[in-house]
Structure formats: C-alpha cells, structure tokens
Design a protein around this motif. Structure first.
Motif, mmCIF file in Angstrom:
data_model
loop_
_atom_site.group_PDB
_atom_site.id
_atom_site.type_symbol
_atom_site.label_atom_id
_atom_site.label_comp_id
_atom_site.label_asym_id
_atom_site.label_seq_id
_atom_site.Cartn_x
_atom_site.Cartn_y
_atom_site.Cartn_z
ATOM 1 N N TRP A 51 0.877 -1.172 0.113
ATOM 2 C CA TRP A 51 0.018 -0.056 -0.052
ATOM 3 C C TRP A 51 0.982 1.209 0.261
ATOM 4 C CZ3 TRP A 51 -5.536 -0.458 1.695
ATOM 5 C CH2 TRP A 51 -6.424 0.508 1.482
ATOM 6 N N LYS B 26 1.897 4.807 0.020
ATOM 7 C CA LYS B 26 1.349 6.143 0.871
ATOM 8 C C LYS B 26 2.799 7.111 0.611
ATOM 9 C CE LYS B 26 -1.413 3.439 4.053
ATOM 10 N NZ LYS B 26 -1.851 3.382 5.245
ATOM 11 N N SER C 106 5.199 6.091 2.947
ATOM 12 C CA SER C 106 5.042 4.354 3.419
ATOM 13 C C SER C 106 6.766 4.363 3.074
ATOM 14 C CB SER C 106 4.433 3.714 2.630
ATOM 15 O OG SER C 106 4.422 3.890 1.004
ATOM 16 N N SER D 93 -2.219 2.439 -4.284
ATOM 17 C CA SER D 93 -1.732 3.680 -3.917
ATOM 18 C C SER D 93 -2.499 4.774 -3.297
ATOM 19 C CB SER D 93 -0.897 4.140 -5.191
ATOM 20 O OG SER D 93 -0.245 5.509 -4.650
ATOM 21 N N SER D 94 -2.349 5.242 -2.149
ATOM 22 C CA SER D 94 -2.779 6.326 -1.732
ATOM 23 C C SER D 94 -2.117 7.534 -1.862
ATOM 24 C CB SER D 94 -3.270 6.186 -0.147
ATOM 25 O OG SER D 94 -4.192 4.987 -0.126
ATOM 26 N N ASP D 95 -1.076 7.503 -2.469
ATOM 27 C CA ASP D 95 -0.370 8.904 -2.806
ATOM 28 C C ASP D 95 -0.762 9.651 -3.837
ATOM 29 O OD1 ASP D 95 1.814 10.677 -3.257
ATOM 30 O OD2 ASP D 95 3.286 9.151 -3.169
ATOM 31 N N THR E 24 4.199 7.584 -7.333
ATOM 32 C CA THR E 24 3.584 6.256 -7.653
ATOM 33 C C THR E 24 4.253 5.395 -8.552
ATOM 34 O OG1 THR E 24 1.527 6.783 -6.710
ATOM 35 C CG2 THR E 24 1.542 4.715 -7.735
ATOM 36 N N THR F 15 -8.776 4.466 -3.321
ATOM 37 C CA THR F 15 -7.394 4.959 -3.525
ATOM 38 C C THR F 15 -7.356 6.175 -4.340
ATOM 39 O OG1 THR F 15 -6.971 3.659 -5.416
ATOM 40 C CG2 THR F 15 -6.833 2.435 -3.748
#
Length: 266
Positions: A69, A71, A74, A98-100, A106, A132
């Motif tokens: 995951w 971030k 991260s 991906s939460s970026d 990413t 996401t």
C-alpha cells in the motif's frame, strides 16, 4: 475450448485467519490456488517457514501476496519485504494500491518494485479503486504508462470497476499482457457515496456477494479477460463470515458458488 480458469482463494475471504489456516482452507475448500496477506511489521521467518510447509503439503500454488500500500510516507523497505516473502514462497504476483496523490511518485516506486521483484519473476500489479488515489482504469493505465518494465501489471476487481464508473468496453481495450490474473466477485446495486470513505470501505470489505447474486456485469467482464487467467475470488462478505465461521467451510461455499457460476457462463 480454452481450459477453465483456475480459481484462487483470496486472503480477504478469511481475513481473521493466518497464512497456514488460509492455505489449508483453500485446499479443503477445493480451490486451485491461494493468496496470502503479508503484514510486514508482523510477518516473521516462522510465518514463512510455516506457510512454505503448508503450501508444500497442499500442493497449492501461491497466486499472489498482498498488500503493498503505497502512501506518501510509506516505507519501501516494508514494500520490498512483502515481495521478498512472496519470492520465498513462490508467489506469482504482488498486489499494490496507492494512496499517494502524486502519480509520478507512485509510478517511480512501482518501477523500483518491479526491478526488485524481477529476479523472482513476480509481477507487480496495480489495483485501481475509489478507495485509493488511483481511482479509475484510465488513471491506472496512465500510471503504468510511466513504468518501463515488463513486470508491471494491472489488477481488475469487479466491484471497483463498477464503483469507479469504468465500463466493460474500456476493459476490453486493455492490453492482455497487463492482466496476469484478475479478481472476481459480485456486489449489490447500491453504490456508496464516493465522498464517504467509511461507506466505500464497508462496501468493499463487508458487502460483496457470491457470483450471480449481485448485479455486476460479470459475464461481460469474464468475456473480455484473457482466456484461462487465474481468478482470485475476492469475496469479502460479513454475511459469509457470520454464516460460515469455519474457514474451510466458508472457502468451500465460495468455491461451490463460483464454479457453479462459471459452468453456467462458459
């Protein structure tokens, strides 16, 4: 006639159980493959040894490990650890989200993970979904276009296809080489408000349905997937967890319903 698609028990079907129980449930339930959840901070060498022994005892291939995951803050060491565990266990794919919000970052990190995974022949699969920052198929493909590595891949999950507004016609245009496997499940018609993160997550982890019980265009999706690719049955369902507390019985019910649907549509 193409060979039937092998089905894999996704770890999300039995989220309250560990790797050995997941593998044994997949075997007892009649799955062809299995997927494992690897939590980097908690996974130890003992987990690897026990999982390796369980895979050997059951003869099941490991389709994927999850989840990387991404971030903004991260740890790449944590992400590499997921891949390293997968390499030791013979995984074919690693699932990434991906939460970026920085798509260029990413892509750069996925590129690095592809390079790390290459010696083990593990594909680095990017899953899109409204939970996401890679919310749609179009966005996922734009991220993948930035990556110059043959190990890059796309992961399609029917519930995220529907909730993101992605169409089957768009899926049909995806390069089959980007799809080493796909997830599969059904879902109810009611879509969560994309702005309500809790509702989106509840939809994804509690409200999925057995194939044919919901309203997703599964037959049309099935038609556009590359022939015979493995299907990871990602059926996160509170109803199934309550009805089948034993992991093997839950897995068996999911395998039964999935194969019944597949036989009716092939």
């Amino acid at each position: 006639m193409a060979a039937p698609n092998p089905i894999s028990l996704a770890s999300g079907v039995v989220p309250e159980f560990g790797p050995v129980e997941t593998i044994e449930a997949a075997a007892a339930g009649g799955f062809d493959m299995v997927g494992l959840w690897v939590e980097p901070a908690e996974w130890t060498a003992r987990h690897t040894r026990d999982a390796r022994d369980a895979l050997a005892a059951t003869g099941l291939p490991l389709l994927d490990v999850e989840v990387v995951w991404l971030k903004a803050d991260s740890s790449m060491d944590d992400h590499r650890k997921v891949i390293d565990v997968g390499a030791e266990l013979g995984a074919r794919n690693v699932l990434c989200v991906s939460s970026d919000p920085d798509h260029a970052r990413t892509a750069a990190r996925l590129q690095a993970l592809c390079e790390h995974a290459a010696p083990a022949n593990i594909r680095v699969t990017l899953e899109f979904g409204i939970f996401t920052e890679v919310k749609t198929l179009a966005t996922a493909l734009s991220v993948l276009d930035r990556i110059d590595h043959p190990g890059k891949a796309l992961l399609v999950d029917p519930i995220h296809v529907d909730r993101s507004g992605t169409t089957v016609a768009q899926l049909a245009q995806v390069d089959p080489a980007l799809l080493p496997y796909a997830q599969f499940c059904d879902a109810p018609a009611e879509r969560p408000d994309p702005a309500d993160f809790d509702a989106v997550i509840r939809d994804a982890i509690d409200l999925r349905e057995q194939c044919g019980e919901g309203v997703l265009p599964l037959a049309a999706m099935f038609e556009v997937f590359p022939a015979s690719i493995p299907l990871s049955i990602e059926l996160r369902s509170l109803a199934l967890r309550e009805a089948f507390p034993h992991p093997a019985l839950r897995a068996a019910e999911v395998a039964r319903a999935t194969r019944a649907w597949m036989e009716a549509h092939t």
